[in-house]
Design a protein around this motif. Structure first.
Motif, PDB file in Angstrom:
ATOM      1  N   GLN A 103       0.828  -1.203   0.000  1.00  0.00           N
ATOM      2  CA  GLN A 103       0.000   0.000   0.000  1.00  0.00           C
ATOM      3  C   GLN A 103       0.866   1.258   0.000  1.00  0.00           C
ATOM      4  OE1 GLN A 103      -2.282  -0.856   3.535  1.00  0.00           O
ATOM      5  NE2 GLN A 103      -4.039  -1.604   2.353  1.00  0.00           N
ATOM      6  N   ALA A 104       1.926   1.247   0.796  1.00  0.00           N
ATOM      7  CA  ALA A 104       2.828   2.407   0.828  1.00  0.00           C
ATOM      8  C   ALA A 104       3.463   2.615  -0.545  1.00  0.00           C
ATOM      9  CB  ALA A 104       3.905   2.206   1.892  1.00  0.00           C
ATOM     10  N   GLY A 105       3.839   1.535  -1.208  1.00  0.00           N
ATOM     11  CA  GLY A 105       4.400   1.634  -2.552  1.00  0.00           C
ATOM     12  C   GLY A 105       3.407   2.224  -3.539  1.00  0.00           C
ATOM     13  N   ALA A 106       2.139   1.831  -3.406  1.00  0.00           N
ATOM     14  CA  ALA A 106       1.098   2.364  -4.292  1.00  0.00           C
ATOM     15  C   ALA A 106       0.935   3.869  -4.070  1.00  0.00           C
ATOM     16  CB  ALA A 106      -0.228   1.637  -4.049  1.00  0.00           C
ATOM     17  N   VAL A 107       0.930   4.293  -2.810  1.00  0.00           N
ATOM     18  CA  VAL A 107       0.810   5.725  -2.500  1.00  0.00           C
ATOM     19  C   VAL A 107       1.981   6.498  -3.090  1.00  0.00           C
ATOM     20  CG1 VAL A 107       0.871   7.433  -0.623  1.00  0.00           C
ATOM     21  CG2 VAL A 107      -0.593   5.419  -0.422  1.00  0.00           C
ATOM     22  N   GLU A 108       3.176   5.974  -2.933  1.00  0.00           N
ATOM     23  CA  GLU A 108       4.358   6.674  -3.472  1.00  0.00           C
ATOM     24  C   GLU A 108       4.319   6.750  -4.998  1.00  0.00           C
ATOM     25  OE1 GLU A 108       6.484   8.462  -1.685  1.00  0.00           O
ATOM     26  OE2 GLU A 108       5.216   7.871   0.001  1.00  0.00           O
ATOM     27  N   ARG A 109       3.819   5.688  -5.647  1.00  0.00           N
ATOM     28  CA  ARG A 109       3.705   5.726  -7.115  1.00  0.00           C
ATOM     29  C   ARG A 109       2.699   6.793  -7.549  1.00  0.00           C
ATOM     30  NH1 ARG A 109       4.806   0.285  -6.519  1.00  0.00           N
ATOM     31  NH2 ARG A 109       2.651  -0.333  -6.250  1.00  0.00           N
ATOM     32  N   ILE A 110       1.587   6.901  -6.834  1.00  0.00           N
ATOM     33  CA  ILE A 110       0.585   7.924  -7.157  1.00  0.00           C
ATOM     34  C   ILE A 110       1.180   9.317  -6.980  1.00  0.00           C
ATOM     35  CG2 ILE A 110      -1.616   8.968  -6.456  1.00  0.00           C
ATOM     36  CD1 ILE A 110      -2.481   6.103  -5.567  1.00  0.00           C
ATOM     37  N   LYS A 111       1.901   9.507  -5.871  1.00  0.00           N
ATOM     38  CA  LYS A 111       2.426  10.842  -5.548  1.00  0.00           C
ATOM     39  C   LYS A 111       3.507  11.316  -6.521  1.00  0.00           C
ATOM     40  CE  LYS A 111       2.668  12.055  -1.156  1.00  0.00           C
ATOM     41  NZ  LYS A 111       2.991  12.059   0.274  1.00  0.00           N
ATOM     42  N   VAL A 112       4.061  10.415  -7.312  1.00  0.00           N
ATOM     43  CA  VAL A 112       5.042  10.820  -8.322  1.00  0.00           C
ATOM     44  C   VAL A 112       4.382  11.726  -9.358  1.00  0.00           C
ATOM     45  CG1 VAL A 112       6.419   9.956 -10.266  1.00  0.00           C
ATOM     46  CG2 VAL A 112       6.581   8.846  -8.037  1.00  0.00           C
ATOM     47  N   ASN A 113       3.116  11.415  -9.713  1.00  0.00           N
ATOM     48  CA  ASN A 113       2.422  12.145 -10.778  1.00  0.00           C
ATOM     49  C   ASN A 113       1.282  13.042 -10.304  1.00  0.00           C
ATOM     50  OD1 ASN A 113       3.940  10.932 -12.921  1.00  0.00           O
ATOM     51  ND2 ASN A 113       2.798   9.061 -12.546  1.00  0.00           N
ATOM     52  N   VAL A 114       0.813  12.844  -9.068  1.00  0.00           N
ATOM     53  CA  VAL A 114      -0.366  13.578  -8.604  1.00  0.00           C
ATOM     54  C   VAL A 114      -0.061  14.246  -7.262  1.00  0.00           C
ATOM     55  CG1 VAL A 114      -2.822  13.372  -8.026  1.00  0.00           C
ATOM     56  CG2 VAL A 114      -1.829  11.835  -9.721  1.00  0.00           C
ATOM     57  N   ARG A 115      -0.387  15.523  -7.163  1.00  0.00           N
ATOM     58  CA  ARG A 115      -0.196  16.241  -5.885  1.00  0.00           C
ATOM     59  C   ARG A 115      -1.281  15.820  -4.898  1.00  0.00           C
ATOM     60  NH1 ARG A 115       0.180  22.092  -8.199  1.00  0.00           N
ATOM     61  NH2 ARG A 115      -1.401  22.311  -6.602  1.00  0.00           N
ATOM     62  N   ASN A 116      -1.066  16.122  -3.622  1.00  0.00           N
ATOM     63  CA  ASN A 116      -2.010  15.740  -2.575  1.00  0.00           C
ATOM     64  C   ASN A 116      -3.434  16.207  -2.872  1.00  0.00           C
ATOM     65  OD1 ASN A 116       0.086  14.548  -1.230  1.00  0.00           O
ATOM     66  ND2 ASN A 116       0.193  16.054   0.415  1.00  0.00           N
ATOM     67  N   GLU A 117      -3.577  17.430  -3.389  1.00  0.00           N
ATOM     68  CA  GLU A 117      -4.907  17.972  -3.678  1.00  0.00           C
ATOM     69  C   GLU A 117      -5.610  17.119  -4.742  1.00  0.00           C
ATOM     70  OE1 GLU A 117      -2.032  19.813  -3.916  1.00  0.00           O
ATOM     71  OE2 GLU A 117      -2.224  20.880  -2.015  1.00  0.00           O
ATOM     72  N   GLY A 118      -4.858  16.656  -5.733  1.00  0.00           N
ATOM     73  CA  GLY A 118      -5.419  15.802  -6.784  1.00  0.00           C
ATOM     74  C   GLY A 118      -5.861  14.459  -6.249  1.00  0.00           C
ATOM     75  N   ILE A 119      -5.102  13.923  -5.301  1.00  0.00           N
ATOM     76  CA  ILE A 119      -5.469  12.642  -4.684  1.00  0.00           C
ATOM     77  C   ILE A 119      -6.769  12.805  -3.890  1.00  0.00           C
ATOM     78  CG2 ILE A 119      -4.773  10.889  -2.993  1.00  0.00           C
ATOM     79  CD1 ILE A 119      -1.835  11.493  -3.867  1.00  0.00           C
ATOM     80  N   LEU A 120      -6.890  13.901  -3.155  1.00  0.00           N
ATOM     81  CA  LEU A 120      -8.121  14.159  -2.391  1.00  0.00           C
ATOM     82  C   LEU A 120      -9.310  14.350  -3.327  1.00  0.00           C
ATOM     83  CD1 LEU A 120      -6.786  16.502   0.427  1.00  0.00           C
ATOM     84  CD2 LEU A 120      -7.520  14.122   0.625  1.00  0.00           C
ATOM     85  N   LEU A 121      -9.108  15.076  -4.418  1.00  0.00           N
ATOM     86  CA  LEU A 121     -10.177  15.293  -5.390  1.00  0.00           C
ATOM     87  C   LEU A 121     -10.640  13.959  -5.979  1.00  0.00           C
ATOM     88  CD1 LEU A 121     -11.773  17.599  -6.651  1.00  0.00           C
ATOM     89  CD2 LEU A 121     -10.054  17.708  -8.462  1.00  0.00           C
TER      90      LEU A 121
END
Length: 190
Positions: free
Chosen positions: A11-29
């Protein structure tokens, strides 16, 4: 809000992969507007919005797997995606020892880098190992009928194996009912 969210290593790896391309605000959206569909990100759909905010702004810690001797574990090397699988034979400090797939001898991998395998993954690996040992010309036995034959082929992605009898007849047996009976004796020059 309280402390950090606890995630598995995957799960931590998945979060880090997402954060490479998407900022926190985009993840919340994304959390608010539509569900995650990528299999490795599905756990985010089960988290509350408060937990996702904590995850992104307070942080997370990775839960160490509770691995013990006799457990099956896996590790995926980040550089090339190569996967190592083994049955744990020894635990020493933060290291787990096993005969890892794809490695010629026993070695260790740090516990923090291991994931405990599911029963389904273990069964698949045991089946893979079993068929990796059986070679053309080995003698196999059918556990239902007791018939013995020469192993001739393993069709790709098949649930059956090809066998040949001494009089030339060929049959296909179910993999799960076929076992190694004897290894082929090497050819002799004498």
């Amino acid at each position: 809000m309280t402390g950090k969210i606890v995630l598995t290593r995957d799960q931590a790896g998945a979060v880090e992969r997402i954060k490479v391309n998407v900022r926190n605000e985009g993840i919340l959206l994304k959390k608010i507007e539509s569900p995650w569909v990528n299999e490795r990100n599905l756990f985010l759909n089960d988290m509350s919005l408060d937990d996702v905010v904590r995850l992104l702004y307070v942080g997370y810690e990775v839960k160490q797997p509770s691995i013990k001797i006799g457990d099956w574990a896996k590790h995926e090397r980040k550089e090339d995606g190569k996967q190592f699988i083994g049955k744990i034979t020894k635990l020493e400090k933060e290291k787990a020892w096993a005969k890892w797939s794809g490695v010629a001898m026993e070695g260790f991998i740090h516990l923090r880098d291991l994931t405990k395998m599911t029963p389904e993954e273990i069964k698949a690996e045991q089946d893979r190992q079993k068929w990796a040992e059986i070679e053309e010309g080995d003698v196999v036995i059918n556990s239902t009928t007791g018939r013995v034959a020469l192993f001739i082929r393993l069709p790709p992605e098949s649930s059956q194996v090809g066998v040949q009898f001494c009089r030339g007849g060929i049959e296909y047996w179910e993999k799960q009912k076929t076992a190694l009976y004897a290894k082929r004796v090497g050819d002799s020059d004498a």
